[in-house]
Write a protein that holds these residues in place. Structure first.
Motif, PDB file in Angstrom:
ATOM      1  N   SER A   1      36.369  41.159  44.820  1.00 39.13           N
ATOM      2  CA  SER A   1      37.819  40.998  44.917  1.00 39.13           C
ATOM      3  C   SER A   1      38.383  40.928  43.505  1.00 39.13           C
ATOM      4  N   ARG A   2      39.607  41.310  43.373  1.00 40.84           N
ATOM      5  CA  ARG A   2      40.258  41.407  42.060  1.00 40.84           C
ATOM      6  C   ARG A   2      40.608  40.019  41.508  1.00 40.84           C
ATOM      7  N   PRO A   3      40.840  39.967  40.204  1.00 44.98           N
ATOM      8  CA  PRO A   3      41.399  38.741  39.616  1.00 44.98           C
ATOM      9  C   PRO A   3      42.772  38.467  40.237  1.00 44.98           C
TER      10      PRO A   3
ATOM     11  N   ARG B   1      32.983  39.432  32.520  1.00 48.40           N
ATOM     12  CA  ARG B   1      32.969  37.987  32.202  1.00 48.40           C
ATOM     13  C   ARG B   1      34.384  37.447  32.076  1.00 48.40           C
ATOM     14  N   GLY B   2      34.631  36.372  32.781  1.00 48.35           N
ATOM     15  CA  GLY B   2      35.925  35.702  32.689  1.00 48.35           C
ATOM     16  C   GLY B   2      37.060  36.388  33.420  1.00 48.35           C
TER      17      GLY B   2
END
Length: 112
Positions: free
Chosen positions: A10-12, A89-90
């Motif tokens: 799923s997207r940010p 990452r992040g």
């Protein structure tokens, strides 16, 4: 027997579905398609979530296929893998990653 890494993601929270799909099929695909031993790479953007049609839980999936587990292990230890995973990452969002042994069930019926 081929081995695949299957990723469901799923997207940010601050990205749209379209932004996520463009990134996944663009810069992220560019980084992943150079993995050593990769024999197939497919991406699917979710167009409908039957379990949650009002708010889909996932935005897409990818299937990265290798000849066998040894080839996948080689890819995992490569600098190309480190570069591809560094992009995520992040980011936020969610993911599930599965390693699978694949059998082509269509080929089995046509050869049987």
């Amino acid at each position: 027997m081929s081995v695949s890494m299957v990723v469901l993601a799923s997207r940010p929270t601050d990205w749209t579905h379209e932004q996520f799909t463009i990134w996944w099929r663009g810069p992220h695909a560019d980084a992943a398609r150079v993995l050593p031993g990769l024999t197939a790479y497919r991406h699917g953007a979710v167009t409908k979530d039957y379990d949650n049609p009002e708010a889909p839980a996932w935005d897409g999936h990818a299937v990265l296929t290798f000849a066998d587990q040894a080839a996948l292990d080689t890819a995992f230890s490569s600098p190309e893998w480190k570069a591809a995973t560094a992009q995520t990452r992040g980011m936020g969002g969610r993911r599930i990653i599965l390693i699978t042994e694949e059998v082509d069930l269509l080929a089995e019926t046509s050869n049987g």
